[in-house]
Scaffold this active site. Sequence first.
Site, PDB file in Angstrom:
ATOM      1  N   LYS A  55       0.836   4.132  -2.928  1.00  0.00           N
ATOM      2  CA  LYS A  55       0.428   5.521  -2.683  1.00  0.00           C
ATOM      3  C   LYS A  55       1.570   6.511  -2.957  1.00  0.00           C
ATOM      4  CE  LYS A  55      -3.928   4.784  -1.638  1.00  0.00           C
ATOM      5  NZ  LYS A  55      -5.026   5.287  -2.490  1.00  0.00           N
ATOM      6  N   TYR A  91       0.841  -1.209   0.000  1.00  0.00           N
ATOM      7  CA  TYR A  91       0.000   0.000   0.000  1.00  0.00           C
ATOM      8  C   TYR A  91       0.870   1.251   0.000  1.00  0.00           C
ATOM      9  CZ  TYR A  91      -3.867   3.121   1.449  1.00  0.00           C
ATOM     10  OH  TYR A  91      -4.807   4.118   1.526  1.00  0.00           O
TER      11      TYR A  91
HETATM   12  N1  LIG Z   1     -10.204   5.366   5.008  1.00  0.00           N
HETATM   13  C1  LIG Z   1      -8.995   5.813   5.260  1.00  0.00           C
HETATM   14  O1  LIG Z   1      -8.577   5.931   6.422  1.00  0.00           O
HETATM   15  C2  LIG Z   1      -8.094   6.220   4.112  1.00  0.00           C
HETATM   16  C3  LIG Z   1      -6.887   6.849   4.434  1.00  0.00           C
HETATM   17  C4  LIG Z   1      -6.040   7.229   3.407  1.00  0.00           C
HETATM   18  C5  LIG Z   1      -6.390   6.982   2.089  1.00  0.00           C
HETATM   19  N2  LIG Z   1      -7.559   6.357   1.811  1.00  0.00           N
HETATM   20  C6  LIG Z   1      -7.875   6.119   0.399  1.00  0.00           C
HETATM   21  O2  LIG Z   1      -9.166   6.640   0.107  1.00  0.00           O
HETATM   22  C7  LIG Z   1      -9.713   5.942  -1.001  1.00  0.00           C
HETATM   23  C8  LIG Z   1     -11.141   5.547  -0.687  1.00  0.00           C
HETATM   24  O3  LIG Z   1     -11.115   4.645   0.394  1.00  0.00           O
HETATM   25  P1  LIG Z   1     -12.282   4.527   1.486  1.00  0.00           P
HETATM   26  O4  LIG Z   1     -11.611   4.571   2.790  1.00  0.00           O
HETATM   27  O5  LIG Z   1     -13.384   5.443   1.173  1.00  0.00           O
HETATM   28  O6  LIG Z   1     -12.668   2.998   1.234  1.00  0.00           O
HETATM   29  P2  LIG Z   1     -14.069   2.224   1.072  1.00  0.00           P
HETATM   30  O7  LIG Z   1     -13.705   0.788   1.092  1.00  0.00           O
HETATM   31  O8  LIG Z   1     -15.076   2.707   2.067  1.00  0.00           O
HETATM   32  O9  LIG Z   1     -14.538   2.657  -0.381  1.00  0.00           O
HETATM   33  C9  LIG Z   1     -13.823   2.274  -1.521  1.00  0.00           C
HETATM   34  C10 LIG Z   1     -14.789   1.829  -2.613  1.00  0.00           C
HETATM   35  O10 LIG Z   1     -13.998   1.470  -3.762  1.00  0.00           O
HETATM   36  C11 LIG Z   1     -14.572   0.321  -4.349  1.00  0.00           C
HETATM   37  N3  LIG Z   1     -13.562  -0.400  -5.122  1.00  0.00           N
HETATM   38  C12 LIG Z   1     -12.545  -1.159  -4.639  1.00  0.00           C
HETATM   39  N4  LIG Z   1     -11.859  -1.701  -5.648  1.00  0.00           N
HETATM   40  C13 LIG Z   1     -12.439  -1.261  -6.799  1.00  0.00           C
HETATM   41  C14 LIG Z   1     -12.184  -1.498  -8.172  1.00  0.00           C
HETATM   42  N5  LIG Z   1     -11.193  -2.311  -8.560  1.00  0.00           N
HETATM   43  N6  LIG Z   1     -12.979  -0.891  -9.091  1.00  0.00           N
HETATM   44  C15 LIG Z   1     -14.006  -0.091  -8.695  1.00  0.00           C
HETATM   45  N7  LIG Z   1     -14.304   0.140  -7.393  1.00  0.00           N
HETATM   46  C16 LIG Z   1     -13.530  -0.430  -6.465  1.00  0.00           C
HETATM   47  C17 LIG Z   1     -15.089  -0.488  -3.164  1.00  0.00           C
HETATM   48  O11 LIG Z   1     -16.106  -1.419  -3.567  1.00  0.00           O
HETATM   49  C18 LIG Z   1     -15.602   0.597  -2.225  1.00  0.00           C
HETATM   50  O12 LIG Z   1     -16.988   0.840  -2.392  1.00  0.00           O
HETATM   51  C19 LIG Z   1      -8.762   4.775  -1.286  1.00  0.00           C
HETATM   52  O13 LIG Z   1      -7.927   5.093  -2.372  1.00  0.00           O
HETATM   53  C20 LIG Z   1      -7.960   4.663  -0.002  1.00  0.00           C
HETATM   54  O14 LIG Z   1      -6.684   4.115  -0.217  1.00  0.00           O
HETATM   55  C21 LIG Z   1      -8.424   5.979   2.787  1.00  0.00           C
END
Ligand SMILES: NC(=O)c1ccc[n+]([C@@H]2O[C@H](COP(=O)([O-])OP(=O)(O)OC[C@H]3O[C@@H](n4cnc5c(N)ncnc54)[C@H](O)[C@@H]3O)[C@@H](O)[C@H]2O)c1
Length: 250
Positions: free
Chosen positions: A158, A154
């Site tokens: 990123k 990861y």
């Molecule tokens: N939640 C955190 O703490 C956090 C922190 C830093 C970065 N992020 C980043 O934020 C972004 C969103 O994450 P989130 O926390 O909202 O997660 P989440 O799991 O709540 O939502 C992500 C969505 O993406 C969809 N998804 C996954 N793989 C996919 C694919 N191959 N094609 C289409 N859709 C797909 C999933 O079904 C899900 O609905 C990600 O890139 C994650 O790395 C999240």
Amino acid sequence: MTHYAHRFSGCTVIVTGAGAGIGRATAERLAAEECRVIAVDVSAERLSALSAEVDGDIVAVTADITDPDGIGAILAAAGSRVDGLANVAGIMDGFEPTAEIADSTWDRVLAVNLTGMMKLTRAVLPIMLGRGSGSIVNVGSEAGLRGSAAGTPYTTSKHAVNGFTVSTAFFYTPKGVRCNAVAPGPVATSIEAPFRSEWGQTRLGPFLQTNVPPVARPEELAAAITWLLSDDASNVSGAILAVDGGWAAI
Ligand SMILES: NC(=O)c1ccc[n+]([C@@H]2O[C@H](COP(=O)([O-])OP(=O)(O)OC[C@H]3O[C@@H](n4cnc5c(N)ncnc54)[C@H](O)[C@@H]3O)[C@@H](O)[C@H]2O)c1
């Protein structure tokens, strides 16, 4: 994208990962600002919930961004005008250090977080370049700013998102297409992040238990993402914007 309260009237914006978390909050914010939203997720069930629960012009596309057919379906739904692309979809690893990485984890994390982002952006760019305008926002992570926030797959993906962002900005800002990233700290979403390594947990635990700011709401990320998508950020390109409650300052 000129009116202050409705920055996206008449615009079409593609949002990946729109079924949950940060992507869903972004889709909701855009729809509330009169945007036509192409809401993409691999989960049809989550998209059904989005369509049922949120008012506005939302076109749900069940697609996997790692699948060429999925990219085709997104483009077909979007049509000939795309003003913005929010590359939000992403998955976590299991906090594995390098010696413990399974090929399947490495391949899937890089495929979704990096290669899928690139392939969708590559497909959308000609539409934006044809109009001489567009805004791309990629979701990176605090793990793209340091080595102590996730496992190696990861963290690698990123950091690469940051490189992809600045390189895309370098090439296309002169042609009217901006590209930026947000780097969230912890956000309350449905993302799964299980510890799958004893050494990973031992080494990362103290860093994740201290000095990490409070968990943010997805809406706080959506506010930053939609700002970068909008003309309010017309002079911003190539930025990696930490939206992390100040974590990057520690
Ligand atoms: N939640 C955190 O703490 C956090 C922190 C830093 C970065 N992020 C980043 O934020 C972004 C969103 O994450 P989130 O926390 O909202 O997660 P989440 O799991 O709540 O939502 C992500 C969505 O993406 C969809 N998804 C996954 N793989 C996919 C694919 N191959 N094609 C289409 N859709 C797909 C999933 O079904 C899900 O609905 C990600 O890139 C994650 O790395 C999240």
